[in-house]
Write an enzyme that holds these catalytic residues in place. Structure first.
Site, PDB file in Angstrom:
ATOM      1  N   SER A 117      44.493 -11.833 -19.173  1.00 27.65           N
ATOM      2  CA  SER A 117      45.213 -11.191 -18.902  1.00 27.65           C
ATOM      3  C   SER A 117      46.266 -12.215 -18.249  1.00 27.65           C
ATOM      4  O   SER A 117      47.129 -12.079 -18.323  1.00 27.65           O
ATOM      5  CB  SER A 117      45.155 -10.274 -17.127  1.00 27.65           C
ATOM      6  N   HIS A 138      45.492  -5.827 -24.431  1.00 20.03           N
ATOM      7  CA  HIS A 138      45.431  -6.600 -23.224  1.00 20.03           C
ATOM      8  C   HIS A 138      45.088  -4.726 -22.954  1.00 20.03           C
ATOM      9  O   HIS A 138      45.886  -3.715 -22.441  1.00 20.03           O
ATOM     10  CB  HIS A 138      46.493  -6.903 -22.521  1.00 20.03           C
ATOM     11  N   GLU A 150      48.463  -3.079 -24.682  1.00 19.45           N
ATOM     12  CA  GLU A 150      50.079  -3.699 -24.530  1.00 19.45           C
ATOM     13  C   GLU A 150      48.782  -4.968 -26.106  1.00 19.45           C
ATOM     14  O   GLU A 150      47.585  -5.051 -25.644  1.00 19.45           O
ATOM     15  CB  GLU A 150      49.885  -5.049 -23.224  1.00 19.45           C
ATOM     16  N   ASN A 188      51.735  -6.967 -16.165  1.00 18.82           N
ATOM     17  CA  ASN A 188      51.528  -8.086 -14.925  1.00 18.82           C
ATOM     18  C   ASN A 188      52.726  -9.079 -14.772  1.00 18.82           C
ATOM     19  O   ASN A 188      53.450  -9.667 -13.544  1.00 18.82           O
ATOM     20  CB  ASN A 188      50.228  -9.333 -15.146  1.00 18.82           C
TER      21      ASN A 188
HETATM   22  N1  LIG Z   1      39.115  -7.036 -13.745  1.00 22.65           N
HETATM   23  C1  LIG Z   1      40.627  -6.457 -14.534  1.00 22.65           C
HETATM   24  O1  LIG Z   1      41.309  -5.752 -13.999  1.00 22.65           O
HETATM   25  C2  LIG Z   1      40.931  -6.999 -15.924  1.00 22.65           C
HETATM   26  C3  LIG Z   1      42.628  -5.721 -16.457  1.00 22.65           C
HETATM   27  C4  LIG Z   1      42.758  -6.433 -17.783  1.00 22.65           C
HETATM   28  C5  LIG Z   1      42.106  -8.151 -18.457  1.00 22.65           C
HETATM   29  N2  LIG Z   1      40.805  -8.748 -18.207  1.00 22.65           N
HETATM   30  C6  LIG Z   1      40.850  -9.399 -18.359  1.00 22.65           C
HETATM   31  O2  LIG Z   1      39.171  -9.332 -19.392  1.00 22.65           O
HETATM   32  C7  LIG Z   1      38.581 -10.665 -19.278  1.00 22.65           C
HETATM   33  C8  LIG Z   1      37.310 -10.522 -18.578  1.00 22.65           C
HETATM   34  O3  LIG Z   1      37.024  -9.302 -16.856  1.00 22.65           O
HETATM   35  P1  LIG Z   1      36.490  -8.691 -16.256  1.00 22.65           P
HETATM   36  O4  LIG Z   1      37.176  -8.645 -15.064  1.00 22.65           O
HETATM   37  O5  LIG Z   1      35.692  -7.353 -16.871  1.00 22.65           O
HETATM   38  O6  LIG Z   1      35.490  -9.537 -15.730  1.00 22.65           O
HETATM   39  P2  LIG Z   1      33.452  -9.416 -15.599  1.00 22.65           P
HETATM   40  O7  LIG Z   1      33.650 -10.815 -14.822  1.00 22.65           O
HETATM   41  O8  LIG Z   1      33.487  -8.822 -15.130  1.00 22.65           O
HETATM   42  O9  LIG Z   1      33.355 -10.281 -16.894  1.00 22.65           O
HETATM   43  C9  LIG Z   1      33.212 -10.927 -17.724  1.00 22.65           C
HETATM   44  C10 LIG Z   1      31.638 -11.225 -18.309  1.00 22.65           C
HETATM   45  O10 LIG Z   1      31.917 -12.356 -19.519  1.00 22.65           O
HETATM   46  C11 LIG Z   1      30.415 -12.178 -19.605  1.00 22.65           C
HETATM   47  N3  LIG Z   1      30.691 -13.730 -20.062  1.00 22.65           N
HETATM   48  C12 LIG Z   1      31.031 -15.141 -20.223  1.00 22.65           C
HETATM   49  N4  LIG Z   1      31.036 -16.209 -20.663  1.00 22.65           N
HETATM   50  C13 LIG Z   1      30.880 -15.547 -21.399  1.00 22.65           C
HETATM   51  C14 LIG Z   1      30.562 -15.877 -22.707  1.00 22.65           C
HETATM   52  N5  LIG Z   1      30.676 -17.269 -23.482  1.00 22.65           N
HETATM   53  N6  LIG Z   1      29.775 -15.421 -24.071  1.00 22.65           N
HETATM   54  C15 LIG Z   1      29.382 -13.628 -23.438  1.00 22.65           C
HETATM   55  N7  LIG Z   1      29.929 -13.282 -22.388  1.00 22.65           N
HETATM   56  C16 LIG Z   1      30.407 -14.259 -21.179  1.00 22.65           C
HETATM   57  C17 LIG Z   1      29.678 -12.705 -18.128  1.00 22.65           C
HETATM   58  O11 LIG Z   1      28.923 -12.537 -18.019  1.00 22.65           O
HETATM   59  C18 LIG Z   1      30.274 -11.347 -17.057  1.00 22.65           C
HETATM   60  O12 LIG Z   1      29.340 -10.055 -17.749  1.00 22.65           O
HETATM   61  C19 LIG Z   1      39.301 -11.749 -18.699  1.00 22.65           C
HETATM   62  O13 LIG Z   1      39.413 -12.663 -19.506  1.00 22.65           O
HETATM   63  C20 LIG Z   1      40.134 -11.238 -17.712  1.00 22.65           C
HETATM   64  O14 LIG Z   1      41.075 -11.761 -17.386  1.00 22.65           O
HETATM   65  C21 LIG Z   1      40.624  -8.245 -16.509  1.00 22.65           C
END
Ligand SMILES: NC(=O)c1ccc[n+]([C@@H]2O[C@H](COP(=O)([O-])OP(=O)(O)OC[C@H]3O[C@@H](n4cnc5c(N)ncnc54)[C@H](O)[C@@H]3O)[C@@H](O)[C@H]2O)c1
Length: 373
Positions: A117, A138, A150, A188
């Site tokens: 993000s 995205h 995106e 965003n």
């Molecule tokens: N939450 C949102 O609203 C949102 C929206 C769009 C994009 N994002 C992006 O998506 C990504 C994940 O966000 P999220 O909210 O799902 O996070 P989250 O914390 O819910 O999940 C992340 C997962 O990644 C795993 N992880 C960490 N390091 C790892 C690795 N090296 N190899 C494999 N697994 C690994 C963790 O164990 C965890 O289960 C981020 O880059 C975030 O910026 C989030």
């Protein structure tokens, strides 16, 4: 493409896996944490059961979809994926390390995508042997419900990779919009004034309930403070801060003290039980609701105008991304057409004249508004 890979099975990764499994693709998925891998099937079943209960899916369809999620323990088991999307922790070093491993696993023509993000897609691509097959996809939260994706290129992304990623996301029912590799991408970034101008009004003594009520009365589904409460004040603050820092602390992205205080005090919104407004609801719109809305919308148009002037995006793309990503009743350029450049320019001028010293420059009009004068 028959198989996609998903790395990271948290909120976003599981949602992205559901999107592709529902679209009929096999999904090879993994996570660094065993417990997260072990619970993935059950969490997907819970999500799909909600659809079954709502009559949107049969139990047989659910079981077929569940059968398409193949949780693997090692990245090495993702060799069959034509596209791998990562949704791991938002950390540049972690993501770079992951992609350097992944590019040794997948076929040379496979596409690699980040769901970041706030990181630069170009920065994540640095160090890759084949950066041309790398891009940003995205998704928005919750990924199965949010239609917008995106599609972000860095200077070295190949047209073939962009085409393949677009095709597979569109086949899964998504509306894919090209976004430039700038902080916040389209949504965003251009949504910042929705929150920021509401916080400016709060700082001037208005209350969150009346600001939200004013915005609701103009046809928005949710007011700015209720939306911050839904997203989480901490998450929203990170988004504002990252754009603020990346733009040399431009006053358009000023970080308001009220939000810093809310985060410091744990008033994060729904998830903490208390936020700017939550658990309260917006009340009746105040008498000057129209003025509140006009001000927030003027800053939304201005932000979209500045974003457009920086290139790499179309007015139609911004409009549609904002409508889909935020469920707004109209995009910023629809507002520009409806209100007219002259009145918007005049309103921004008045706001700039009244701005306190630390906000000077916040309301400087975008070229699209000045050119029309
Ligand atoms: N939450 C949102 O609203 C949102 C929206 C769009 C994009 N994002 C992006 O998506 C990504 C994940 O966000 P999220 O909210 O799902 O996070 P989250 O914390 O819910 O999940 C992340 C997962 O990644 C795993 N992880 C960490 N390091 C790892 C690795 N090296 N190899 C494999 N697994 C690994 C963790 O164990 C965890 O289960 C981020 O880059 C975030 O910026 C989030």
């Amino acid at each position: 493409m028959k198989t996609v890979g998903v790395v990271g099975l948290g909120t976003m990764g599981l949602g992205v896996a559901q999107v592709f499994a529902q679209a009929g693709l096999a999904v090879l998925a993994t996570d660094a944490v065993r417990a997260v891998r072990d619970s993935a099937q059950e969490r997907l079943a819970t999500s799909l059961n909600a659809r079954v209960q709502a009559g949107k899916m049969t139990p047989e369809e659910r079981d077929t979809i569940l059968g398409r999620l193949i949780v693997v323990d090692e990245l090495g088991s993702m060799a069959a994926a034509g596209l791998v999307i990562e949704a791991v922790v938002e950390n540049l070093a972690t993501k770079r390390d992951l992609f350097s491993k992944l590019e040794r696993v997948v076929a040379p023509e496979a596409v690699l995508a980040t769901n970041t993000s706030s990181l630069s897609v170009g920065a994540v691509a640095e160090g890759l042997v084949q950066p041309e097959r790398f891009l940003g996809l995205h998704f928005f939260n919750p990924a199965p419900a949010q239609r917008l994706v995106e599609l972000v290129r860095h200077p070295g992304t190949s047209p073939a990779a962009l085409k393949a990623a677009r095709q597979v996301a569109e086949a899964a029912g998504k509306r894919v919009i090209d976004a430039p590799d700038r902080p916040g991408f389209i949504v965003n970034r251009t949504a910042r004034p929705f929150y920021g101008e509401a916080l400016a009004l709060l700082e001037e003594g208005r209350n969150a309930a009346e600001i939200d009520a004013a915005v609701l009365s103009a046809g928005y589904r949710i007011g700015p403070f209720s939306l911050i409460d839904l997203i989480g004040a901490d998450i929203n603050l990170v988004a504002t801060r990252s754009v603020h820092e990346a733009t040399g602390r431009h006053p358009r992205y000023h970080v308001f003290a009220a939000q810093e205080a809310a985060v410091a005090e744990g008033r994060l919104g729904r998830k903490s039980g208390r936020g700017f407004l939550f658990p309260e609801l917006p009340g009746q719109p105040p008498r000057d609701a129209e003025r509140i809305v006009a001000r927030i919308e003027a800053t939304l148009v201005n932000e979209a105008g500045w974003f457009l002037s920086e290139g790499g995006v179309t007015a139609e793309g911004i409009n549609e991304a904002i409508r889909l990503g935020l469920s707004f009743p109209h995009g910023p350029f629809d507002i520009l057409s409806a209100r007219g450049a002259g009145p918007l320019h005049a309103l921004l001028g008045a706001l700039e004249a009244a701005a306190p010293p630390y906000l000077k420059g916040r309301y400087a009009p975008a070229p699209i508004l000045t050119e029309a004068q």
